[in-house]
Design an enzyme around this catalytic site. Structure first.
Site, PDB file in Angstrom:
ATOM      1  N   SER A  78      -9.913  -0.899   7.336  1.00  0.00           N
ATOM      2  CA  SER A  78      -9.109  -0.732   5.759  1.00  0.00           C
ATOM      3  C   SER A  78      -8.347  -1.894   5.167  1.00  0.00           C
ATOM      4  O   SER A  78      -8.090  -1.972   4.056  1.00  0.00           O
ATOM      5  CB  SER A  78      -7.937   0.541   6.030  1.00  0.00           C
ATOM      6  N   SER A  86      -9.647   1.544   3.322  1.00  0.00           N
ATOM      7  CA  SER A  86      -8.642   2.170   2.328  1.00  0.00           C
ATOM      8  C   SER A  86      -7.794   1.564   1.700  1.00  0.00           C
ATOM      9  O   SER A  86      -7.200   2.083   0.480  1.00  0.00           O
ATOM     10  CB  SER A  86      -7.898   3.251   3.183  1.00  0.00           C
ATOM     11  N   LYS A 146       0.840  -1.224   0.267  1.00  0.00           N
ATOM     12  CA  LYS A 146       0.125  -0.098  -0.113  1.00  0.00           C
ATOM     13  C   LYS A 146       0.811   1.271   0.093  1.00  0.00           C
ATOM     14  O   LYS A 146       1.867   1.266   0.576  1.00  0.00           O
ATOM     15  CB  LYS A 146      -0.918  -0.061   1.348  1.00  0.00           C
TER      16      LYS A 146
END
Lengths: 485, 470
Positions: A174, A150, A75
């Site tokens: 997330s 997210s 990420k």
């Protein structure tokens, strides 16, 4: 067999070289990323360099580790030395860290092949990855739908087989929510089991790094690799529950699986049905389902938004354009420069949360909001402790719904905040939670269920998740995309 | 109407630990800009602070030295404000659970200035304005500080001066800081108000910042006291505000009003764990503390019969007192040692800085030897004094300058011989004495002392001379 073990076998048996494998991943990324928008930064050259090193080792007859040569992604809020790390925010464009996040240090040492950095909601604030400065990442099951957030980019990439696995971060869901939306596995470890050093902070007391994978075995392998005590992170404790991989297949007969009724309130019928079906499958394996009330759960969402925003307002104060990242072009004086840089550099959702967080910490409001939220946080921790006297693991939906269509989250922030209702309690209490696919809705969109454990109870929830995966393999579906192993 | 001054101090002291409070960068003063920095102390995204336990130990020392209570559990908080020299836009400090609670500093007039608490925190970087641009140097960012917050117990400028001096003295003694105000390793903010003499109610206070010497503190306080009194006398009201002291004009000017006061939005720093301090640790640190200046001073006066004024001079700096203690080892009269130090050695360490370092060519052991010769009656005071001067010039021991024949005093006959000589060669003094001028005998004794090269016992000589001419 999970993707990681399969790739390991392919490499060791020389079915293909690591370079060939990496190239095919990079080609698939090239082919599909335009539509998926999972990657925001593709690091092909670095990936191939690592692949070459792995191939050399194999050619020399050296033994390679399980994660060695396996193509993966991070990420974009995990710091990677020399590689742009933006949190998908304009304010960090051009920022290349001068150090590695501890998790990336660990994996890079094991020759993990990083294909690139993946999309996310700006500073991990959002539930659809659409607050990303680079636009949202699409769901591999239906690209008109969001991949979640997210860590939407990681989930999209893993779901679409353009990464064997990835690392995300989970502050209020997330990791688990996008894993649920994309029909894959996402593990949010116990707070403190994985070092946060190098994870660009959203809400420090809630953030935790964890794997997003195709299968439970993969999640277990990656978790075992990255969970260790790190002296750079004072809050890190390491893997106190011990290694998880060897315990995956333990018999779960007699295991007490708890369901808090509050988790089933207000969730969509198809989701509820899938959860209850999973409970039945567990019963058929000899586990015992126990139902109870957990009324404190109703405080979780407001507590989460107060604490997360408060911490975020402080964590994000440093982006002033002075040392790194975006800096406004025209300004008069330092104060004006900082104001303009932040006004131009942050997106709407980030600004909203900074404002909320600043408000709840302000003189005269601190007691009414922040302090109260901290007290309630304690109550939620105690409530979970009580619940775990009645059961070994808890079963709950991951999200009250399935992946929604793109554009909806942006139009209604409050409704979007509600999608976190089942995931945030785990962060507030610092517990481990794993999301596992448990069915599909009428439109073929995946549904996820969540197994929640005691602190450092990763082995138990992964054991329960693995048993379910074996019993309900049909819920772990491949999409049309990516590399076929 | 008479007005009473009421003041309280917030004193920042940089701790002399080798490394910074949350990373392993050096705390050394100076260095090329931004050369003592790492990802942590420049607050790069994703970095985390790691508490340097040595900072806690130093702060505990400070706390013990001012009679504070050491908390068993302390926590770090974030103080949020935006300024370019603060790389994270928050300073890691303590508000809700400071490390040290209470304590006091006792002044020479017997008053105790109570302390509210002492907390630990990180220093910020420095802005440098040059060629019309502003640059920032983060070398100082993350250097550990303690902030000592007093109660508003100070009632005069003299008390303020003594309070700061006492703090400086004790912190230097325990070795946690050099407390150099000019270099910024000690910084004071003063909260000051006035009230009619006899009134119990506190007046509205102002806070003066930016003072870099004790003299400036005194001047600023005098100015601010007058300003507030004049304001009230002329029917005005003191406004709560933060003031900056300008030493060039000796005035204070407003930095910000109460309305513009920062809202620091303090909250517990989630990146740092609770600090636990066991009682065993506190005891261990306590046992490592040197004797504190106030205790030393008291001991010198009460046990060694040193006059109070001298005791204060001897204890002003730790090095001097240690020198004195060592030189006193086994001597009959510590007062003699004190006299040598204050009377002779101090003339060679004239500045305060020299006294603080107290780098003396004669070692305490050498002085001790000299005093012991005196104690045993082997040499006389005059010879000891002149020998000490020679020792100070050369760094050599006493025996380099005193021969065997100088020691052991004079036998009866030799003394008698010298006394006779003195009487014979000074008829005028003899006459004067016989005519009732008692003092004239001193000249005769002096003559004996001189001719004996200091070996003669003055009182014995006097008795002998009186016998001869009486």
């Amino acid at each position: 067999m999970g993707s990681i073990a399969k790739i390991h076998e392919m490499l060791v048996s020389k079915q293909c070289s690591c370079t060939e494998l990496t190239k095919s991943y990079l080609e698939e990324i090239e082919r599909s990323n335009g539509e998926l928008n999972a990657y925001v930064n593709i690091t092909g050259a670095e990936a191939l360099k690592t692949a070459e090193a792995v191939d050399k080792k194999i050619a020399m007859g050296e033994e390679i580790g399980l994660l060695e040569g396996v193509p993966m992604t991070l990420k974009d809020n995990l710091s990677t030395k020399g590689i742009e790390t933006t949190c998908c925010s304009k304010i960090l464009t051009g920022y290349k860290p001068i150090y590695n996040a501890t998790v990336w240090d660990i994996l890079a040492k094991q020759n993990a092949v990083m294909l690139g950095k993946t999309n996310m909601d700006e500073f991990a604030m959002g539930s659809s990855s659409e607050t990303s400065y680079f636009g949202g990442a699409a769901n591999p099951f239906n690209t008109k739908h969001v991949s979640g957030g997210s860590s939407g980019g990681v989930a999209s990439a893993v779901g679409a087989n353009i990464a064997a696995y990835g690392l995300g971060s989970d502050t209020g869901g997330s990791i688990r929510q996008p894993a649920s939306f994309c029909g894959i596995v996402g593990l949010k470890p116990t707070y403190g089991s994985v070092s946060r050093y190098g994870l660009i902070a959203y809400a420090s007391s809630l953030d935790q790094i964890g794997p997003i994978t195709k299968t439970v075995e993969d999640a277990s392998i990656v978790f075992d690799a990255i969970s260790m005590q790190d002296e750079k992170d004072s809050t890190s404790k390491g893997n106190l529950g011990g290694e998880t991989y060897s315990k995956l297949d333990k018999d779960i007969k007699g295991m007490k699986i708890g369901i808090a009724k509050e988790y089933l309130d207000g969730i969509r019928d198809d989701v509820k049905e899938a959860i209850l079906n999973a409970a039945k499958i567990y019963e058929s394996m000899g586990a015992k389902i126990v139902y109870f009330d957990l009324p404190e759960l109703k405080f979780a969402l407001p507590v989460y938004y107060i604490i997360a925003c408060a911490e975020a307002s402080s964590n994000l104060g440093r982006y002033d354009g002075i040392r790194y990242g975006y800096k406004t072009e025209h300004y008069s004086g330092t104060h004006d420069m900082i104001c303009r840089t932040r006004s131009e550099g942050f997106g709407e959702e980030v600004k909203r949360r900074i404002l909320l967080g600043t408000y709840v910490l302000s003189a005269g409001y601190y007691d009414a909001y922040y302090k109260k939220a901290q007290n309630l946080r304690g109550a939620i921790v105690n409530a979970f402790n009580g619940a775990f006297e009645k059961c070994d693991v808890m079963l709950a939906p991951t999200v009250p719904m399935t992946a929604f269509e793109m554009g909806r989250a942006v139009s209604d922030p409050i409704e979007t905040y509600l999608t976190d209702i089942c995931t945030v309690p785990v962060n507030i209490a610092g517990l481990p939670g794993v999301s596992v696919p448990c069915g599909f809705n009428a439109n073929g969109m995946p549904i996820g269920m969540q197994l929640i454990g005691k602190r450092f109870g990763e082995a138990e929830i992964l054991n329960a998740a693995y048993k379910y995966q074996q019993a309900a393999a049909e819920n772990f579906k491949d999409t049309k995309w990516g590399v076929k192993l | 109407m008479k007005y009473e001054l009421v003041a309280g101090f917030e004193t920042h002291i940089e701790l002399a630990t080798k490394t910074k409070i949350f990373c392993s960068c050096t705390t050394q003063f100076g260095g090329a800009p931004n050369s003592h920095c790492c990802p942590v102390c420049i607050g790069l995204p994703g970095t985390l602070p790691k508490l340097n336990r040595e900072v806690v130990n130093y702060a505990i020392k400070a706390g013990l030295a001012v009679h504070g209570e050491i908390a068993e559990i302390a926590k770090m908080d974030r103080k949020n404000y935006c300024y370019p020299d603060l790389s994270k836009a928050y300073q890691i400090s303590q508000l809700y659970a400071p490390l040290i609670i209470g304590g006091y500093v006792e002044l020479s007039n017997g008053r105790k200035i109570r302390l509210h608490h002492i907390h630990i925190e990180e220093d910020a970087g420095k802005l440098i304005h040059q060629h019309g641009d502003t640059y920032v140097d983060y070398n100082r960012g993350g250097v550990p500080l303690i902030e000592i917050v007093s109660e508003p117990d100070i009632r005069s400028v003299d008390e303020a001066r003594e309070y700061v001096e006492k703090l400086q003295q004790v912190m230097r003694y325990i070795g946690i800081s050099d407390c150099k105000m000019q270099e910024g390793s000690m910084r004071c903010d003063v909260n000051i108000s006035v009230r009619p003499q006899g009134s119990e109610k506190l007046g509205t206070r102002t806070e003066i910042k930016n003072m870099n010497s004790i003299n400036n503190i005194a001047k600023a306080m005098e100015y601010e006291y007058e300003r507030q009194v004049d304001l009230i006398e002329s029917g005005g009201k003191v406004v709560q505000e933060t003031l900056r002291y300008d030493d060039a004009t000796n005035t204070t000017s407003s930095m910000r009003s109460k309305e513009d006061a920062h809202d620091y939005r303090y909250f517990r720093d989630p990146d740092l764990v609770t600090i636990k301090v066991s009682r065993e640790e506190v005891e261990e640190i306590k046992s490592e503390l040197p004797e504190l200046p106030a205790d030393k001073c008291k001991r010198y006066i009460e046990e060694l019969a040193i006059p109070e004024k001298d005791a204060q001079l001897l204890t002003k700096y730790r090095k001097i007192s240690e020198y004195f203690d060592e030189a006193c080892n086994g001597v009959k009269s510590p007062k003699t040692v004190s006299n040598f130090i204050i009377g002779q050695i101090f003339r060679r360490t004239e500045t305060e800085a020299d006294k603080e370092i107290f780098n003396v060519s004669v070692s305490p052991l050498q002085l001790n030897e000299l005093v012991k010769l005196l104690d045993s009656g082997k040499i006389r005071n005059n010879l000891a004094k002149s020998t000490l001067e020679k020792m100070l010039d050369s760094g050599k021991g006493a025996l380099e300058f005193i021969s065997e024949s100088d020691m052991g005093g004079l036998d009866e006959n030799a003394l008698l011989e010298l006394c006779k000589q003195a009487v014979e060669s000074n008829p005028k003094a003899v006459d004067d004495y016989r005519n009732g001028k008692e003092k004239a005998i001193k000249a005769l004794v002096g003559n004996v002392m001189k001719n004996s090269r200091g070996k003669a016992d003055a009182s014995a000589a006097e008795a002998k001379i009186k016998e001869l001419i009486g």
